[in-house]
Design a protein around this motif. Structure first.
Motif, short mmCIF file in Angstrom:
data_model
loop_
_atom_site.label_atom_id
_atom_site.label_comp_id
_atom_site.label_asym_id
_atom_site.label_seq_id
_atom_site.Cartn_x
_atom_site.Cartn_y
_atom_site.Cartn_z
N GLU A 65 0.83 -77.71 -75.40
CA GLU A 65 1.14 -79.14 -75.34
C GLU A 65 1.57 -79.65 -76.72
OE1 GLU A 65 -1.66 -77.67 -74.30
OE2 GLU A 65 -1.47 -77.84 -72.13
N GLY A 66 0.81 -79.27 -77.73
CA GLY A 66 1.15 -79.68 -79.10
C GLY A 66 2.49 -79.12 -79.54
N ARG A 67 2.71 -77.86 -79.23
CA ARG A 67 3.97 -77.20 -79.59
C ARG A 67 5.15 -77.92 -78.91
NH1 ARG A 67 6.29 -72.20 -77.64
NH2 ARG A 67 5.87 -73.02 -75.55
N ASP A 68 4.98 -78.20 -77.59
CA ASP A 68 6.10 -78.80 -76.85
C ASP A 68 6.37 -80.24 -77.27
OD1 ASP A 68 6.34 -76.37 -75.62
OD2 ASP A 68 5.30 -76.96 -73.78
N ALA A 69 5.30 -80.97 -77.64
CA ALA A 69 5.49 -82.34 -78.14
C ALA A 69 6.30 -82.31 -79.44
CB ALA A 69 4.12 -83.00 -78.38
N TRP A 70 5.99 -81.33 -80.29
CA TRP A 70 6.71 -81.19 -81.57
C TRP A 70 8.18 -80.88 -81.31
CZ3 TRP A 70 6.22 -82.71 -86.26
CH2 TRP A 70 6.79 -82.03 -87.34
N LEU A 71 8.44 -79.99 -80.33
CA LEU A 71 9.82 -79.63 -79.99
C LEU A 71 10.61 -80.84 -79.47
CD1 LEU A 71 9.58 -76.13 -78.25
CD2 LEU A 71 10.93 -76.70 -80.29
N LYS A 72 9.91 -81.73 -78.75
CA LYS A 72 10.58 -82.90 -78.16
C LYS A 72 10.67 -84.09 -79.11
CE LYS A 72 9.33 -81.71 -73.42
NZ LYS A 72 8.15 -81.78 -72.54
N SER A 73 10.14 -83.92 -80.33
CA SER A 73 10.05 -85.06 -81.26
C SER A 73 11.35 -85.36 -81.98
CB SER A 73 8.97 -84.75 -82.30
OG SER A 73 9.42 -83.70 -83.17
N GLY A 74 12.37 -84.53 -81.74
CA GLY A 74 13.62 -84.71 -82.49
C GLY A 74 13.62 -83.92 -83.79
N MET A 75 12.70 -82.94 -83.91
CA MET A 75 12.56 -82.18 -85.16
C MET A 75 13.82 -81.42 -85.54
SD MET A 75 12.04 -78.69 -84.08
CE MET A 75 10.76 -77.82 -84.95
N GLU A 76 14.73 -81.18 -84.54
CA GLU A 76 15.93 -80.40 -84.87
C GLU A 76 16.86 -81.14 -85.83
OE1 GLU A 76 15.12 -81.54 -81.94
OE2 GLU A 76 16.79 -82.72 -81.13
N VAL A 77 16.77 -82.47 -85.84
CA VAL A 77 17.60 -83.25 -86.78
C VAL A 77 17.19 -82.92 -88.21
CG1 VAL A 77 18.24 -85.56 -87.56
CG2 VAL A 77 17.95 -85.11 -85.11
#
Lengths: 160, 160
Positions: free
Chosen positions: B130-142
């Motif tokens: 859950e924590g990993r997926d929230a981080w992935l969905k946070s817009g971190m790729e920008v």
């Protein structure tokens, strides 16, 4: 009251972590000291058959640690860094230098049960189920249980 | 030769880790310097819209680090400890202080592709999907892509 004197050691079903709980007749503050004071830590950690020597030890957020466990001519060295040393909680890394690629992230916290009793919780997270399961099958429960029994004895003997 | 300029950011299918790869026109030694020299690190890490200030930084095995990213009146602080700083590899912990319970274990290593090119590999391990997926969905790729583009530019401009 039922007293737990053996540690519960469990494989997390979802993530490659080992979870340990163990109850002590001690305060959270005594367990913190046992984990952060190198002169106490070396007296209890690991199986009884090994003698521990601290190489370096700086138990504060951002500090690091290394110790060597010896039996006869055999030496096993371990090291890591302290990500967080809080009031009742330690987050640190851990590597056995015999397998330097294996790094685990350990979180240890102490739950006050009242009446002078405290539950230790430890989570050890690795990056593969194979590595986690190999560690579980290594006989690590001997070191865990002997170590925690030694820790309890240090408390009972008034040394912590 | 096809040049990868966007980072590949992938969720590990088995364990709660994010894996990133990104190719650079740079040597492994230049990428190590970009990750270990605080005066270089603060110039490229994170999204372009944030300005970084180093609080403390000791890039050696057993050292630790903290920096603050600011935009207008907003500040985001991050800290961790260096478990290992090797020749072409860094193992460290990472926490965003806005969510202090979330600690990840990061391994970053640099693969020499020859011809002055290097592939960065990063693994970021957490203790929950859950924590990993929230981080992935946070817009971190920008932040990842803007940061790595800035790093490449520092190399291209002869600043590393």
């Amino acid at each position: 009251m039922t007293e737990i004197t053996e540690a519960t050691i469990a494989a997390d079903p979802k993530v490659p972590a080992i979870r340990i709980t163990r109850d002590f007749t001690a305060t959270p503050e005594q367990l913190m000291r046992a984990h952060t004071d190198p002169d106490l830590f070396k007296l209890w950690i690991g199986p009884d058959s090994l003698e521990n020597k601290i190489d370096y030890w700086d138990a504060r957020t951002g500090g690091s640690w290394r110790y060597i466990a010896a039996r006869g001519g055999d030496e096993f060295a371990f090291h890591g860094c302290f990500h967080e040393v809080g009031e009742n909680k330690i987050v640190q890394t851990f590597t056995w230098e015999g397998m330097p690629e294996g790094v685990s992230l350990e979180t240890i916290w102490f739950e006050d049960l009242g009446d002078g009793r405290t539950r230790l919780h430890a989570e050890s997270l690795t990056n593969s189920f194979e590595g986690r399961d190999a560690w579980l099958k290594s006989g690590m429960e001997v070191g865990v249980n002997e170590g925690y029994a030694s820790l309890q004895k240090l408390v009972d003997d008034g040394k912590i």
